[in-house]
Design an enzyme around this catalytic site. Structure first.
Site, PDB file in Angstrom:
ATOM      1  N   ASP A  24       0.836  -1.192   0.000  1.00 31.61           N
ATOM      2  CA  ASP A  24       0.000   0.000   0.000  1.00 31.61           C
ATOM      3  C   ASP A  24       0.874   1.247   0.000  1.00 31.61           C
ATOM      4  O   ASP A  24       1.822   1.352   0.781  1.00 31.61           O
ATOM      5  CB  ASP A  24      -0.930  -0.005   1.226  1.00 31.61           C
ATOM      6  CG  ASP A  24      -2.274   0.607   0.895  1.00 31.61           C
ATOM      7  OD1 ASP A  24      -2.313   1.830   0.658  1.00 31.61           O
ATOM      8  OD2 ASP A  24      -3.270  -0.128   0.858  1.00 31.61           O
ATOM      9  N   SER A  77      -6.662   3.891  -2.258  1.00 29.22           N
ATOM     10  CA  SER A  77      -6.795   2.446  -2.050  1.00 29.22           C
ATOM     11  C   SER A  77      -8.106   1.882  -2.556  1.00 29.22           C
ATOM     12  O   SER A  77      -8.162   0.755  -3.034  1.00 29.22           O
ATOM     13  CB  SER A  77      -6.693   2.120  -0.563  1.00 29.22           C
ATOM     14  OG  SER A  77      -5.417   2.377  -0.095  1.00 29.22           O
ATOM     15  N   ARG A 166      -4.703  14.848   5.557  1.00 26.13           N
ATOM     16  CA  ARG A 166      -4.196  13.522   5.214  1.00 26.13           C
ATOM     17  C   ARG A 166      -4.196  13.322   3.694  1.00 26.13           C
ATOM     18  O   ARG A 166      -3.242  12.806   3.138  1.00 26.13           O
ATOM     19  CB  ARG A 166      -5.070  12.457   5.898  1.00 26.13           C
ATOM     20  CG  ARG A 166      -4.581  11.025   5.775  1.00 26.13           C
ATOM     21  CD  ARG A 166      -5.468  10.149   6.670  1.00 26.13           C
ATOM     22  NE  ARG A 166      -5.158   8.742   6.583  1.00 26.13           N
ATOM     23  CZ  ARG A 166      -4.285   8.093   7.361  1.00 26.13           C
ATOM     24  NH1 ARG A 166      -3.600   8.763   8.270  1.00 26.13           N
ATOM     25  NH2 ARG A 166      -4.097   6.801   7.234  1.00 26.13           N
ATOM     26  N   ARG A 202     -10.369  14.137  11.278  1.00 23.65           N
ATOM     27  CA  ARG A 202     -10.894  12.904  10.685  1.00 23.65           C
ATOM     28  C   ARG A 202     -10.404  11.622  11.332  1.00 23.65           C
ATOM     29  O   ARG A 202     -11.140  10.632  11.385  1.00 23.65           O
ATOM     30  CB  ARG A 202     -10.538  12.863   9.196  1.00 23.65           C
ATOM     31  CG  ARG A 202      -9.040  13.004   8.946  1.00 23.65           C
ATOM     32  CD  ARG A 202      -8.684  12.831   7.476  1.00 23.65           C
ATOM     33  NE  ARG A 202      -8.785  11.439   7.081  1.00 23.65           N
ATOM     34  CZ  ARG A 202      -8.619  11.001   5.842  1.00 23.65           C
ATOM     35  NH1 ARG A 202      -8.362  11.858   4.878  1.00 23.65           N
ATOM     36  NH2 ARG A 202      -8.697   9.731   5.559  1.00 23.65           N
ATOM     37  N   ALA A 283     -16.751   4.771   0.932  1.00 24.18           N
ATOM     38  CA  ALA A 283     -17.459   3.996   1.942  1.00 24.18           C
ATOM     39  C   ALA A 283     -16.680   3.729   3.223  1.00 24.18           C
ATOM     40  O   ALA A 283     -17.222   3.844   4.319  1.00 24.18           O
ATOM     41  CB  ALA A 283     -17.864   2.651   1.342  1.00 24.18           C
ATOM     42  N   ARG A 285     -14.677   4.777   5.457  1.00 22.50           N
ATOM     43  CA  ARG A 285     -14.633   5.573   6.686  1.00 22.50           C
ATOM     44  C   ARG A 285     -15.967   6.254   7.008  1.00 22.50           C
ATOM     45  O   ARG A 285     -16.021   7.138   7.847  1.00 22.50           O
ATOM     46  CB  ARG A 285     -13.506   6.607   6.587  1.00 22.50           C
ATOM     47  CG  ARG A 285     -12.101   5.973   6.552  1.00 22.50           C
ATOM     48  CD  ARG A 285     -11.047   7.033   6.730  1.00 22.50           C
ATOM     49  NE  ARG A 285      -9.690   6.547   6.606  1.00 22.50           N
ATOM     50  CZ  ARG A 285      -8.972   6.007   7.602  1.00 22.50           C
ATOM     51  NH1 ARG A 285      -9.518   5.856   8.788  1.00 22.50           N
ATOM     52  NH2 ARG A 285      -7.730   5.626   7.396  1.00 22.50           N
ATOM     53  N   HIS A 430       1.222   8.594   5.552  1.00 18.37           N
ATOM     54  CA  HIS A 430       0.181   9.570   5.884  1.00 18.37           C
ATOM     55  C   HIS A 430       0.497  10.365   7.151  1.00 18.37           C
ATOM     56  O   HIS A 430      -0.120  11.388   7.400  1.00 18.37           O
ATOM     57  CB  HIS A 430      -1.165   8.863   6.091  1.00 18.37           C
ATOM     58  CG  HIS A 430      -1.899   8.548   4.830  1.00 18.37           C
ATOM     59  ND1 HIS A 430      -2.222   9.499   3.894  1.00 18.37           N
ATOM     60  CD2 HIS A 430      -2.393   7.384   4.357  1.00 18.37           C
ATOM     61  CE1 HIS A 430      -2.893   8.925   2.893  1.00 18.37           C
ATOM     62  NE2 HIS A 430      -3.004   7.635   3.150  1.00 18.37           N
ATOM     63  N   ASP A 467      -1.059  -0.251  -4.776  1.00 20.27           N
ATOM     64  CA  ASP A 467      -2.358   0.325  -5.154  1.00 20.27           C
ATOM     65  C   ASP A 467      -2.272   1.787  -5.572  1.00 20.27           C
ATOM     66  O   ASP A 467      -3.137   2.287  -6.280  1.00 20.27           O
ATOM     67  CB  ASP A 467      -3.377   0.143  -4.020  1.00 20.27           C
ATOM     68  CG  ASP A 467      -2.945   0.792  -2.714  1.00 20.27           C
ATOM     69  OD1 ASP A 467      -1.746   1.134  -2.552  1.00 20.27           O
ATOM     70  OD2 ASP A 467      -3.813   0.966  -1.833  1.00 20.27           O
ATOM     71  N   HIS A 497      -1.347  10.792  -0.827  1.00 16.55           N
ATOM     72  CA  HIS A 497      -0.915   9.939  -1.938  1.00 16.55           C
ATOM     73  C   HIS A 497      -0.322  10.820  -3.033  1.00 16.55           C
ATOM     74  O   HIS A 497      -0.305  12.031  -2.931  1.00 16.55           O
ATOM     75  CB  HIS A 497      -2.112   9.167  -2.501  1.00 16.55           C
ATOM     76  CG  HIS A 497      -2.788   8.302  -1.491  1.00 16.55           C
ATOM     77  ND1 HIS A 497      -4.016   7.740  -1.695  1.00 16.55           N
ATOM     78  CD2 HIS A 497      -2.397   7.914  -0.252  1.00 16.55           C
ATOM     79  CE1 HIS A 497      -4.366   7.023  -0.640  1.00 16.55           C
ATOM     80  NE2 HIS A 497      -3.399   7.120   0.256  1.00 16.55           N
TER      81      HIS A 497
HETATM   82  C1  3PG Z   1      -7.333   7.241   4.248  1.00 19.33           C
HETATM   83  O1  3PG Z   1      -8.529   6.983   4.263  1.00 19.33           O
HETATM   84  O2  3PG Z   1      -6.547   6.813   5.107  1.00 19.33           O
HETATM   85  C2  3PG Z   1      -6.816   8.145   3.177  1.00 19.33           C
HETATM   86  O3  3PG Z   1      -7.728   9.179   2.930  1.00 19.33           O
HETATM   87  C3  3PG Z   1      -6.635   7.404   1.899  1.00 19.33           C
HETATM   88  O4  3PG Z   1      -5.797   6.312   2.080  1.00 19.33           O
HETATM   89  P1  3PG Z   1      -6.062   4.919   1.355  1.00 19.33           P
HETATM   90  O5  3PG Z   1      -6.750   5.234   0.044  1.00 19.33           O
HETATM   91  O6  3PG Z   1      -4.662   4.418   1.143  1.00 19.33           O
HETATM   92  O7  3PG Z   1      -6.869   4.075   2.247  1.00 19.33           O
HETATM   93 CO    CO Z   2      -3.546   6.026   1.963  1.00 20.79          CO
END
Ligand code: 3PG
Ligand code: CO
Length: 554
Positions: A24, A77, A166, A202, A283, A285, A430, A467, A497
């Protein structure tokens, strides 16, 4: 008629054990001091690179290649794993919401008309991530929704804003909150009672995922629904500015706050008769809050008061659970994923990650679908993540444990596909902690080594990819690619990212000698991986899948 049966691959045998490893947040970028993958000792990933172009290449992991609105959209992701698992490119949530807002269709569909019933006598609450990150939500979509709802009769509006830092730069929450407060002030000039009601960072308030820590959702519930929080302010800008003054504070982890009136009374608890919209399109979170808002039976925390509301998600967050039951925009319909095909064709699958990425190799991989296709054929293992810490404190995370589980699954010879996500590069990236991210990358590389060693032992095949990018660039850059400095001359840390491509490597004792990457797909992306893996399992991919990356020469 339709059949799940896949055609045999003309040259490749069935029954091989394949390790499908997703790192990741592991992109490919220029080697420099802000490239943590370059700085870290990563001998295994480095060794793959020597196999280029036949056994190693880059694939696109951002923008239109993964169904995002534009090529300025970094990968993430959700869309990355969707593409990897589904083998096709779907217009994703961000894009679908854009289209629905642009055409006005969002206001004609069931979801909006359902919540609109409350506009006459109740308050419209909008809860979600306040930024232009485009991963979970977008500010411009919130702005259009505020405008659209107020033009269609919403008289009292409350926004519950989660600060980001983030998917966007830390500190940007102040500017986003100013924009929001300005918009709300303009609505007030038009006679609409519109205000920020609550907020918080968040990662500390509301946006937990995969049930890692319900306390996070509870803190949000207390502020949003009950109007209770440790911090009280008169407006959103003041809240964010003041809370950021505390030492070590950052946007991701701001404590919960509520906005109060001149008498100290919270301006926007959620009460009977109100309408609620969670305006995140992504979705993972939001689904926990959706459960708290929608389920009658709920025991994850004491909700104290459960208001009778009309609730809609921006999207439906879980198609299997039909959650939430009302939503403004229909999610992409991702069907016939590679996982489902393979199960129907006798491929036994093992999938594993730690909590914070577990749904990535299961739910997202399977087209945003919960659970097994066929429990006889699949085993999904979740390793509990550390909770209540930021991952720069434990940058190795559970990489070793994930690798051990994968190794054992491979050596058991019970599965044909052993699929893992190694979260380190992303989760530690992050945090913006460069030193910790270097440690994280090394740990992920060691995990890869353990898994491919097991693959060698059983004469299997490995496919190693990622990813989206994150750890390979930790600094915000200008158009020329030079690091940007802040007012104090420090570099601006990039917690988000990136737009970078990601590597993909194939190998292992079981790989037929003639297999190599084709050279006629230079623009290939993550969606090309599914057909590739199906081939390695001995099958042709369905016709509508993006083409395979490999060819077999005699
Ligand atoms: C998160 O939800 O942590 C970030 O906004 C995006 O990170 P992820 O796409 O790698 O989960
Ligand atoms: Co991420």
């Amino acid at each position: 008629g339709f059949s799940w049966k896949l055609n045999d691959h003309p040259k490749l045998p069935k029954g091989k054990i394949i390790a499908m490893i997703v790192l990741d947040g592991w992109g490919e970028a220029k080697p420099n001091e802000y490239n943590c993958i370059h700085v870290a000792e990563t001998p295994t990933m480095d060794s793959f690179k020597k196999g280029a172009p036949e056994k190693w290449r880059l694939v696109k992991a951002h923008g239109k290649a993964v169904g995002l609105p534009t090529d300025d959209d970094m990968g993430n992701s959700e869309v990355g794993h969707n593409a990897l698992g589904a083998g096709r490119i779907y217009a994703q949530g961000a894009k679908l919401v854009d289209l629905a807002l642009e055409s006005g269709k969002i206001y004609e569909d069931e979801g909006f008309n359902y919540i609109k019933e409350c506009f006459e006598t109740g308050t419209l609450h909008l809860i979600g991530l306040l930024s232009d990150g485009g991963v979970h939500s977008r500010l411009d979509q919130l702005q259009l929704l505020l405008k659209g709802a107020s033009e269609r009769g919403a008289k009292r509006i409350r926004v519950h804003a989660l600060t980001d830092g983030r998917d966007v730069l830390d500190g940007s929450s102040v500017g986003f909150m100013e924009t929001l407060e300005n918009d709300l002030a303009k609505l007030r000039e038009k006679g609409i009672d519109a205000q920020v009601a609550s907020g918080g960072g968040r990662m500390y308030v509301t946006m937990d995922r995969y049930e890692n820590d319900w306390e996070v959702v509870k803190r949000g519930w207390d502020a949003q629904v009950l109007g209770e929080a440790p911090h009280k302010f008169r407006n959103g800008v003041e809240a964010v500015k003041k809370l950021r003054e505390a030492p070590q504070s950052n946007d991701q982890y701001l404590p919960p706050f509520v906005i109060v009136d001149e008498n100290g009374k919270p301006v926007g608890p959620i009460v009977d008769g109100d309408a609620v919209v969670t305006f995140n399109f992504r979705a993972d979170r939001m689904v926990m809050l959706a459960k708290a808002l929608e389920y009658e039976d709920f025991d994850k925390f004491d909700r104290v008061r459960v208001p009778k509301i009309r609730y809609a998600g921006m999207l439906q967050y879980d198609g299997e659970l039909k959650l939430p039951s009302h939503y403004l925009v229909s999610p992409p319909l991702i069907e016939r994923t590679s996982g489902e095909y393979l199960v129907h064709n006798g491929v036994r699958t093992f999938a594993c990650s730690e909590t914070v990425k577990f749904g990535h190799v299961t739910f997202f991989w399977n087209g945003n679908r919960s659970g097994y296709f066929n429990q006889e054929m699949e085993e999904y293992v979740e390793i509990p993540s550390d909770s209540g810490i930021t991952f720069n404190v434990q940058p190795k995370m559970k990489a070793l444990e994930i690798a051990e589980k994968a190794r054992d699954a491979i050596l058991s010879r019970k599965f044909h596909q052993v699929r893992v996500n190694l979260p380190n590069g992303d989760m530690v990236g992050h945090t913006g902690d460069i030193q910790a991210t270097v440690v994280a990358c090394k740990a992920a590389d060691e995990a890869v080594k353990m898994i491919i060693d097991a693959i060698e032992q059983v004469g299997g095949i490995y496919v190693v990819t990622a990813d989206h990018g994150n750890a390979e660039d930790m600094v915000k850059r200008n158009k020329k690619g030079e690091p940007l400095l802040d007012k104090n001359g420090n570099i601006q840390i990039l917690t988000s990212h990136t737009l970078e491509p990601v590597p993909i490597a194939i190998g292992g004792a079981g790989l037929e000698p003639g297999v190599r990457f084709r050279q006629d797909l230079p623009g290939g992306g993550l969606a090309n991986v599914a057909a590739t893996v199906m081939n390695l399992h001995g099958f042709e991919a369905p016709n509508d899948y993006e083409p395979t990356l490999i060819e077999v020469v005699d």
